[in-house]
Design a protein around this motif. Sequence first.
Motif, mmCIF file in Angstrom:
data_model
loop_
_atom_site.group_PDB
_atom_site.id
_atom_site.type_symbol
_atom_site.label_atom_id
_atom_site.label_comp_id
_atom_site.label_asym_id
_atom_site.label_seq_id
_atom_site.Cartn_x
_atom_site.Cartn_y
_atom_site.Cartn_z
ATOM 1 N N ASN A 142 1.172 -1.172 -0.474
ATOM 2 C CA ASN A 142 -0.080 -0.002 -0.223
ATOM 3 C C ASN A 142 0.863 1.166 0.130
ATOM 4 N N LYS A 169 1.360 1.107 -3.540
ATOM 5 C CA LYS A 169 1.133 1.196 -4.326
ATOM 6 C C LYS A 169 0.838 2.598 -5.557
ATOM 7 N N SER A 170 0.128 3.832 -4.497
ATOM 8 C CA SER A 170 0.098 4.968 -4.885
ATOM 9 C C SER A 170 1.054 5.855 -6.020
ATOM 10 N N SER A 171 2.605 5.176 -6.245
ATOM 11 C CA SER A 171 3.291 5.330 -7.052
ATOM 12 C C SER A 171 3.550 4.869 -8.596
ATOM 13 N N GLY A 218 1.424 8.088 -11.329
ATOM 14 C CA GLY A 218 2.009 7.726 -9.912
ATOM 15 C C GLY A 218 2.222 8.855 -9.302
ATOM 16 N N LYS A 277 6.719 10.640 -3.089
ATOM 17 C CA LYS A 277 6.834 9.995 -2.054
ATOM 18 C C LYS A 277 7.718 11.021 -1.363
ATOM 19 N N ASN A 336 9.860 8.397 -6.797
ATOM 20 C CA ASN A 336 8.223 7.609 -6.688
ATOM 21 C C ASN A 336 8.631 5.735 -7.068
#
Length: 226
Positions: free
Chosen positions: A40, A43-45, A50, A53, A66
């Motif tokens: 998780n 996942k968002s990257s 994406g 971070k 990312n």
Amino acid sequence: MAQQQGPQQSVGTGLFLNGERETGQDVRTGNVTAALAIANICKSSLGPVGLDKMLVDDIGDVTITNDGATILKQLEVEHPAAKVLVELADLQDQEVGDGTTSVVIIASELLKRGNELVKQGIHPTTIISGFRMALKTAVQHIKKDLVVSVDKLGEENLINSAKTSMSSKILGPESAFFARMAVDAVKSVKMATLVNGKPGFKYPISAIHILKAHGKSSMESHMVNG
């Protein structure tokens, strides 16, 4: 003179270790939960939209990326099962150089689905056998239906493929420059060989050597034939 006796040890049963031993479904669930937590984070990257971070370490240094492998390297992971995923991403980065986020997400999803099957009473060995069978079928499908010859792809598609893999790296802003160099380098080591008994070509990446010169700009990089 009286002597003070030390702590007694049980004879024949070995030393007593002051710890806890856990087995069964609770441990499996804990391992899967830890793996999903790692997935998780990454996942968002994933993907063309994406998100980056922002990672801050103990001394305040900031890293913005990312790239899945870079993100996981910066994390202080203590859970053993989660560490396996971090090592998996690192190995993927060393062997392939891309797909670190994807491999973590796929592995965590397989663990999640496998855990659900175990809850239904299916033995883990049977699940692993099913995964291996699915792997063989997937590889056969890729080789038979999805693999496209480099000659059929054309120069433009090769460069676009190289650009895609560079989009999450430091070289992303200069991806056009380095994509062209990467494609030219790989094509320069093209060798004729037999593929499944038929004439074909292979591109041994190990034949490409990278030399680093400190103190120069990355845009001064160039390919040397021979």
